[in-house]
Design a protein around this motif. Structure first.
Motif, PDB file in Angstrom:
ATOM      1  N   GLY A 113      39.049  -0.574  35.319  1.00  0.00           N
ATOM      2  CA  GLY A 113      38.549   0.519  36.143  1.00  0.00           C
ATOM      3  C   GLY A 113      38.209   0.060  37.550  1.00  0.00           C
ATOM      4  O   GLY A 113      38.521   0.747  38.531  1.00  0.00           O
ATOM      5  N   VAL A 114      37.586  -1.115  37.653  1.00  0.00           N
ATOM      6  CA  VAL A 114      37.239  -1.669  38.965  1.00  0.00           C
ATOM      7  C   VAL A 114      38.502  -1.916  39.788  1.00  0.00           C
ATOM      8  O   VAL A 114      38.591  -1.552  40.967  1.00  0.00           O
ATOM      9  N   GLN A 115      39.513  -2.531  39.155  1.00  0.00           N
ATOM     10  CA  GLN A 115      40.742  -2.881  39.860  1.00  0.00           C
ATOM     11  C   GLN A 115      41.519  -1.639  40.284  1.00  0.00           C
ATOM     12  O   GLN A 115      42.029  -1.573  41.417  1.00  0.00           O
ATOM     13  N   ARG A 116      41.617  -0.664  39.394  1.00  0.00           N
ATOM     14  CA  ARG A 116      42.366   0.546  39.740  1.00  0.00           C
ATOM     15  C   ARG A 116      41.684   1.318  40.855  1.00  0.00           C
ATOM     16  O   ARG A 116      42.351   1.930  41.695  1.00  0.00           O
ATOM     17  N   GLU A 117      40.368   1.282  40.881  1.00  0.00           N
ATOM     18  CA  GLU A 117      39.643   1.921  41.980  1.00  0.00           C
ATOM     19  C   GLU A 117      39.951   1.197  43.295  1.00  0.00           C
ATOM     20  O   GLU A 117      40.146   1.835  44.334  1.00  0.00           O
ATOM     21  N   MET A 118      40.018  -0.130  43.245  1.00  0.00           N
ATOM     22  CA  MET A 118      40.360  -0.908  44.434  1.00  0.00           C
ATOM     23  C   MET A 118      41.775  -0.618  44.919  1.00  0.00           C
ATOM     24  O   MET A 118      42.070  -0.706  46.107  1.00  0.00           O
ATOM     25  N   GLY A 119      42.652  -0.277  43.985  1.00  0.00           N
ATOM     26  CA  GLY A 119      44.048  -0.021  44.337  1.00  0.00           C
ATOM     27  C   GLY A 119      44.339   1.405  44.722  1.00  0.00           C
ATOM     28  O   GLY A 119      45.478   1.724  45.114  1.00  0.00           O
ATOM     29  N   ARG A 120      43.347   2.262  44.655  1.00  0.00           N
ATOM     30  CA  ARG A 120      43.570   3.687  44.904  1.00  0.00           C
ATOM     31  C   ARG A 120      44.107   3.948  46.314  1.00  0.00           C
ATOM     32  O   ARG A 120      44.933   4.836  46.518  1.00  0.00           O
ATOM     33  N   GLU A 121      43.648   3.172  47.280  1.00  0.00           N
ATOM     34  CA  GLU A 121      44.075   3.374  48.664  1.00  0.00           C
ATOM     35  C   GLU A 121      45.389   2.655  48.984  1.00  0.00           C
ATOM     36  O   GLU A 121      45.867   2.734  50.115  1.00  0.00           O
ATOM     37  N   LYS A 122      45.932   1.945  47.992  1.00  0.00           N
ATOM     38  CA  LYS A 122      47.172   1.184  48.181  1.00  0.00           C
ATOM     39  C   LYS A 122      46.965   0.113  49.271  1.00  0.00           C
ATOM     40  O   LYS A 122      45.859  -0.330  49.500  1.00  0.00           O
ATOM     41  N   GLU A 123      48.060  -0.310  49.893  1.00  0.00           N
ATOM     42  CA  GLU A 123      48.017  -1.361  50.916  1.00  0.00           C
ATOM     43  C   GLU A 123      47.183  -2.558  50.447  1.00  0.00           C
ATOM     44  O   GLU A 123      46.266  -3.020  51.131  1.00  0.00           O
ATOM     45  N   ALA A 124      47.519  -3.070  49.253  1.00  0.00           N
ATOM     46  CA  ALA A 124      46.780  -4.190  48.677  1.00  0.00           C
ATOM     47  C   ALA A 124      47.720  -5.095  47.897  1.00  0.00           C
ATOM     48  O   ALA A 124      48.691  -4.632  47.287  1.00  0.00           O
ATOM     49  N   VAL A 125      47.420  -6.390  47.933  1.00  0.00           N
ATOM     50  CA  VAL A 125      48.112  -7.381  47.113  1.00  0.00           C
ATOM     51  C   VAL A 125      47.133  -7.832  46.041  1.00  0.00           C
ATOM     52  O   VAL A 125      46.074  -8.393  46.350  1.00  0.00           O
ATOM     53  N   PHE A 126      47.480  -7.571  44.777  1.00  0.00           N
ATOM     54  CA  PHE A 126      46.628  -7.924  43.646  1.00  0.00           C
ATOM     55  C   PHE A 126      47.166  -9.173  42.964  1.00  0.00           C
ATOM     56  O   PHE A 126      48.296  -9.177  42.461  1.00  0.00           O
ATOM     57  N   GLU A 127      46.348 -10.212  42.953  1.00  0.00           N
ATOM     58  CA  GLU A 127      46.706 -11.460  42.280  1.00  0.00           C
ATOM     59  C   GLU A 127      46.024 -11.524  40.924  1.00  0.00           C
ATOM     60  O   GLU A 127      44.833 -11.238  40.813  1.00  0.00           O
ATOM     61  N   GLY A 128      46.761 -11.894  39.862  1.00  0.00           N
ATOM     62  CA  GLY A 128      46.125 -11.984  38.560  1.00  0.00           C
ATOM     63  C   GLY A 128      47.060 -12.463  37.475  1.00  0.00           C
ATOM     64  O   GLY A 128      47.966 -13.265  37.711  1.00  0.00           O
ATOM     65  N   ARG A 129      46.844 -11.945  36.263  1.00  0.00           N
ATOM     66  CA  ARG A 129      47.645 -12.331  35.109  1.00  0.00           C
ATOM     67  C   ARG A 129      48.263 -11.137  34.391  1.00  0.00           C
ATOM     68  O   ARG A 129      49.231 -11.304  33.658  1.00  0.00           O
TER      69      ARG A 129
END
Length: 223
Positions: A113-129
């Protein structure tokens, strides 16, 4: 390129952090280190003396956490309930504990939920697994960065050497154990998304990896 979410997944030591930061900078995007979010949970578990397998306690703890990234002169900083914890997240103890708590469904649900909220505005590079497989299965661009275990372990050893007395063999053992934990867990195991672009970073400098990624992004933008 249109406003997009870019995901970069892969095992420890593959170079994700450096490459993700550089790619975000080139694109003018926000950089989100999702592994650090799990480390914050691990730090809270450690500081609170919580059993990492106690789902009820983990759920209660997560409900009381507010996590956000802020951009400062030092770069992106991660705040937990308003406290900057960025410099406390990279110890071997927190690293291994993060691997343990990341396997708990209650933690993954909270951070999804935290990550998807961060991605809501797009223009982001998400690093993870599991960014391209679980959190953002419809991401515009997905990369999977990998390298042989020996090379990844040496990179991690050189990174940790100023901060720890661990030997190369100990670092390699911990990294390979984390690989096994991450790739065999029942909840969101580490694996490439079926539509991810796989890049072996063994013989590439970070700038070269970013150049390869930008090439793929430019081709996608033309289509």
């Amino acid at each position: 390129m249109k406003k997009s979410v870019v995901t970069i997944d892969g095992p420890a030591g593959a170079g994700k952090t450096t490459v993700s930061r550089m790619l975000a900078d080139r694109l003018g995007y926000r950089y989100i280190d999702t592994g650090a979010l799990y480390r914050v949970i691990a730090l809270a578990v450690h500081e609170g003396g919580i059993d990492s397998k106690d789902d009820a306690a983990l759920e209660k703890m997560c409900a009381a956490l507010s996590l956000r990234y802020v951009l400062t002169e030092k770069g992106p900083r991660l705040l937990s309930n308003g406290r900057d914890v960025t410099d406390r997240l990279r110890t071997p103890e927190i690293t291994m504990l993060a691997s343990a708590v990341s396997a708990r469904p209650v933690v993954r649900r909270f951070l999804m939920g935290v990550q998807r909220e961060m991605g809501r505005e797009k223009e982001a590079v998400f690093e993870g697994r599991d960014m391209g497989t679980v959190v953002f299965p419809d991401a515009d661009v997905k990369f999977y960065l990998e390298a042989p275990g020996k090379i990844r372990a040496m990179r991690r050893f050189l990174e940790l050497r100023p901060k720890t007395k661990l030997t190369f063999e100990e670092v390699e053992r911990d990294l390979l154990r984390r690989d096994r934990n991450d790739s065999t867990r029942a909840e969101a195991p580490l694996k490439p998304a079926v539509d991810a672009i796989r890049i072996d970073s063994a013989d590439l400098a970070p700038t070269e990896v970013v150049a390869v990624m930008l090439g793929h992004i430019e081709k996608m933008a033309e289509n």
